[in-house]
Design a protein around this motif. Sequence first.
Motif, PDB file in Angstrom:
ATOM      1  N   ASN A 145      75.784  94.000  29.722  1.00  0.00           N
ATOM      2  CA  ASN A 145      77.213  93.703  29.754  1.00  0.00           C
ATOM      3  C   ASN A 145      78.050  94.750  29.018  1.00  0.00           C
ATOM      4  N   ALA A 146      77.470  95.931  28.773  1.00  0.00           N
ATOM      5  CA  ALA A 146      78.239  96.994  28.118  1.00  0.00           C
ATOM      6  C   ALA A 146      79.487  97.323  28.931  1.00  0.00           C
ATOM      7  N   THR A 147      79.346  97.352  30.253  1.00  0.00           N
ATOM      8  CA  THR A 147      80.483  97.466  31.172  1.00  0.00           C
ATOM      9  C   THR A 147      80.158  96.670  32.426  1.00  0.00           C
ATOM     10  N   PRO A 148      81.157  96.197  33.154  1.00  0.00           N
ATOM     11  CA  PRO A 148      80.895  95.506  34.424  1.00  0.00           C
ATOM     12  C   PRO A 148      80.123  96.378  35.413  1.00  0.00           C
ATOM     13  N   GLU A 149      80.413  97.675  35.414  1.00  0.00           N
ATOM     14  CA  GLU A 149      79.736  98.572  36.354  1.00  0.00           C
ATOM     15  C   GLU A 149      78.251  98.697  36.029  1.00  0.00           C
ATOM     16  N   LEU A 150      77.914  98.776  34.733  1.00  0.00           N
ATOM     17  CA  LEU A 150      76.505  98.856  34.351  1.00  0.00           C
ATOM     18  C   LEU A 150      75.779  97.572  34.743  1.00  0.00           C
ATOM     19  N   ALA A 151      76.436  96.436  34.550  1.00  0.00           N
ATOM     20  CA  ALA A 151      75.831  95.154  34.934  1.00  0.00           C
ATOM     21  C   ALA A 151      75.588  95.123  36.446  1.00  0.00           C
ATOM     22  N   ARG A 152      76.569  95.608  37.219  1.00  0.00           N
ATOM     23  CA  ARG A 152      76.417  95.615  38.684  1.00  0.00           C
ATOM     24  C   ARG A 152      75.275  96.525  39.104  1.00  0.00           C
ATOM     25  N   LEU A 153      75.213  97.727  38.517  1.00  0.00           N
ATOM     26  CA  LEU A 153      74.178  98.689  38.893  1.00  0.00           C
ATOM     27  C   LEU A 153      72.783  98.174  38.541  1.00  0.00           C
ATOM     28  N   ARG A 154      72.654  97.574  37.368  1.00  0.00           N
ATOM     29  CA  ARG A 154      71.336  97.074  36.964  1.00  0.00           C
ATOM     30  C   ARG A 154      70.901  95.892  37.817  1.00  0.00           C
ATOM     31  N   SER A 155      71.848  95.059  38.209  1.00  0.00           N
ATOM     32  CA  SER A 155      71.519  93.940  39.102  1.00  0.00           C
ATOM     33  C   SER A 155      71.058  94.465  40.454  1.00  0.00           C
ATOM     34  N   ALA A 156      71.794  95.463  40.972  1.00  0.00           N
ATOM     35  CA  ALA A 156      71.433  96.050  42.260  1.00  0.00           C
ATOM     36  C   ALA A 156      70.086  96.762  42.179  1.00  0.00           C
ATOM     37  N   THR A 157      69.842  97.431  41.061  1.00  0.00           N
ATOM     38  CA  THR A 157      68.568  98.125  40.860  1.00  0.00           C
ATOM     39  C   THR A 157      67.406  97.144  40.846  1.00  0.00           C
ATOM     40  N   LYS A 158      67.597  96.043  40.147  1.00  0.00           N
ATOM     41  CA  LYS A 158      66.547  95.026  40.067  1.00  0.00           C
ATOM     42  C   LYS A 158      66.233  94.444  41.437  1.00  0.00           C
ATOM     43  N   THR A 159      67.274  94.160  42.200  1.00  0.00           N
ATOM     44  CA  THR A 159      67.083  93.602  43.550  1.00  0.00           C
ATOM     45  C   THR A 159      66.380  94.596  44.455  1.00  0.00           C
ATOM     46  N   THR A 160      66.821  95.859  44.414  1.00  0.00           N
ATOM     47  CA  THR A 160      66.223  96.898  45.253  1.00  0.00           C
ATOM     48  C   THR A 160      64.780  97.145  44.862  1.00  0.00           C
ATOM     49  N   ALA A 161      64.495  97.175  43.562  1.00  0.00           N
ATOM     50  CA  ALA A 161      63.127  97.387  43.093  1.00  0.00           C
ATOM     51  C   ALA A 161      62.214  96.251  43.552  1.00  0.00           C
ATOM     52  N   GLN A 162      62.733  95.038  43.512  1.00  0.00           N
ATOM     53  CA  GLN A 162      61.942  93.887  43.957  1.00  0.00           C
ATOM     54  C   GLN A 162      61.645  93.973  45.452  1.00  0.00           C
ATOM     55  N   ARG A 163      62.646  94.348  46.239  1.00  0.00           N
ATOM     56  CA  ARG A 163      62.439  94.496  47.693  1.00  0.00           C
ATOM     57  C   ARG A 163      61.443  95.614  47.987  1.00  0.00           C
ATOM     58  N   LEU A 164      61.542  96.714  47.220  1.00  0.00           N
ATOM     59  CA  LEU A 164      60.627  97.837  47.412  1.00  0.00           C
ATOM     60  C   LEU A 164      59.201  97.426  47.086  1.00  0.00           C
ATOM     61  N   ASN A 165      59.031  96.692  45.990  1.00  0.00           N
ATOM     62  CA  ASN A 165      57.695  96.234  45.612  1.00  0.00           C
ATOM     63  C   ASN A 165      57.094  95.310  46.672  1.00  0.00           C
ATOM     64  N   GLU A 166      57.923  94.415  47.188  1.00  0.00           N
ATOM     65  CA  GLU A 166      57.441  93.502  48.234  1.00  0.00           C
ATOM     66  C   GLU A 166      56.999  94.283  49.470  1.00  0.00           C
ATOM     67  N   LYS A 167      57.761  95.309  49.815  1.00  0.00           N
ATOM     68  CA  LYS A 167      57.427  96.124  50.991  1.00  0.00           C
ATOM     69  C   LYS A 167      56.123  96.889  50.769  1.00  0.00           C
ATOM     70  N   LEU A 168      55.959  97.430  49.574  1.00  0.00           N
ATOM     71  CA  LEU A 168      54.730  98.165  49.262  1.00  0.00           C
ATOM     72  C   LEU A 168      53.520  97.229  49.257  1.00  0.00           C
ATOM     73  N   GLN A 169      53.705  96.026  48.731  1.00  0.00           N
ATOM     74  CA  GLN A 169      52.607  95.056  48.725  1.00  0.00           C
ATOM     75  C   GLN A 169      52.198  94.687  50.149  1.00  0.00           C
ATOM     76  N   SER A 170      53.173  94.594  51.040  1.00  0.00           N
ATOM     77  CA  SER A 170      52.847  94.258  52.438  1.00  0.00           C
ATOM     78  C   SER A 170      52.053  95.380  53.098  1.00  0.00           C
ATOM     79  N   VAL A 171      52.352  96.639  52.699  1.00  0.00           N
ATOM     80  CA  VAL A 171      51.582  97.767  53.236  1.00  0.00           C
ATOM     81  C   VAL A 171      50.153  97.732  52.702  1.00  0.00           C
ATOM     82  N   LEU A 172      50.014  97.414  51.415  1.00  0.00           N
ATOM     83  CA  LEU A 172      48.684  97.378  50.803  1.00  0.00           C
ATOM     84  C   LEU A 172      47.786  96.326  51.456  1.00  0.00           C
TER      85      LEU A 172
END
Length: 379
Positions: A145-172
């Motif tokens: 919560n240092a800035t609204p933009e940092l909160a937005r970016l970290r939320s988006a990063t977490k969501t994208t990382a989770q989707r990427l991990n799920e996709k990689l697991q499906s390939v494995l």
Amino acid sequence: MDQHSLKILEYKRVLEMLAAHCSNSIGQEQALSLTPTAFPEIVRTRLQETAESRALRDFDSGIPLGGIRDIREHVQRAAMGGVLVPLELLDVSSTVAASRRIKQYLFKRKDTAPLLGEIGHNIPQFPLLGQISEAIAENGILRDNATPELARLRSATKTTAQRLNEKLQSVLTSDKFKTYIQEPIITVRDGRYCIPVKAENRGLFGGMVHDLSQSGATAFVEPAATVELGNDLKELTIKEEQEVYRILTRLSGLVSAVASELGDAIRLLGNLDLMNAKALVAEEMIAVQPIMNHKGIIRIRRARHPLLTPPVVPIEVHLGDRFTTLLITGPNTGGKTVALKTVGLLTLMAQSGLEIPAEPGSELSIFEQVFADIGDEQD
């Protein structure tokens, strides 16, 4: 003061003892540079500050000096336009919090310690620098919560990382790719998420090769199906780094804006640390505040050399009113030199604001110079 006499009377060892009782490097630096003064008002003020520090220690645990950091280099760099890293900003925040705590402590005890209360009154305050602790956690990581933009970016990063991990697991776990894979794990190469693939099957597996094993038997491949998500994650990571840098630049600017006032606060905090150290040394020595005069009169009662290991044989010296020359006689190792050194060193200590290891009622004079001719130098 005569530097040669300071040396042979071992005044530096007293300063080293004093520095060892300081809680931070600022106070230690001031302790090691402390010199006796011949100005009566300064001597009286220094001794009163020591007495007040002792009174505070008798009243409670004394000045709360915890949390002070030597931030002079950080402040200077910020003043020159430099960007401080999170841990450096936390050092500033910790010191500012300590200054606020000490200011409040001394204000509440100004009746017991009026001189120290005045020093506390003069410590500047920095309300805007409270933003540092609001933005940076104790581990040095910027808060979401240092800035609204940092909160937005970290939320988006977490969501994208989770989707990427799920996709990689499906390939494995895919039957299609299972036989091509060297080891069913996800690894990182050059910031990209890859799967170890048998080198001979990398064309069949598809995707971007980011590295090869030392033997060449394994290729680390980013699957074609995850490249776009990997690009998105990389872009979000870069944007987050840029936002973090922007925040650190803003916080460093706040430090720069009050650089001069921070310098004043650091100096005053160092003074208070030195005064507290004087009180600690006095307690250890079972010392007393001497009566001071400027008439050359010395009356010390049961004085002990401060650098000798107990038990120490105390001495009494009376000089300067009815007579101004004192002849001390006796056999070798009878204590003549120690007696001389004790008178000289206690005089230097008192004129530096230190209490002396002697009985109450001991009196010393303020001298413009202290001279000593001791040991092999004698002719």
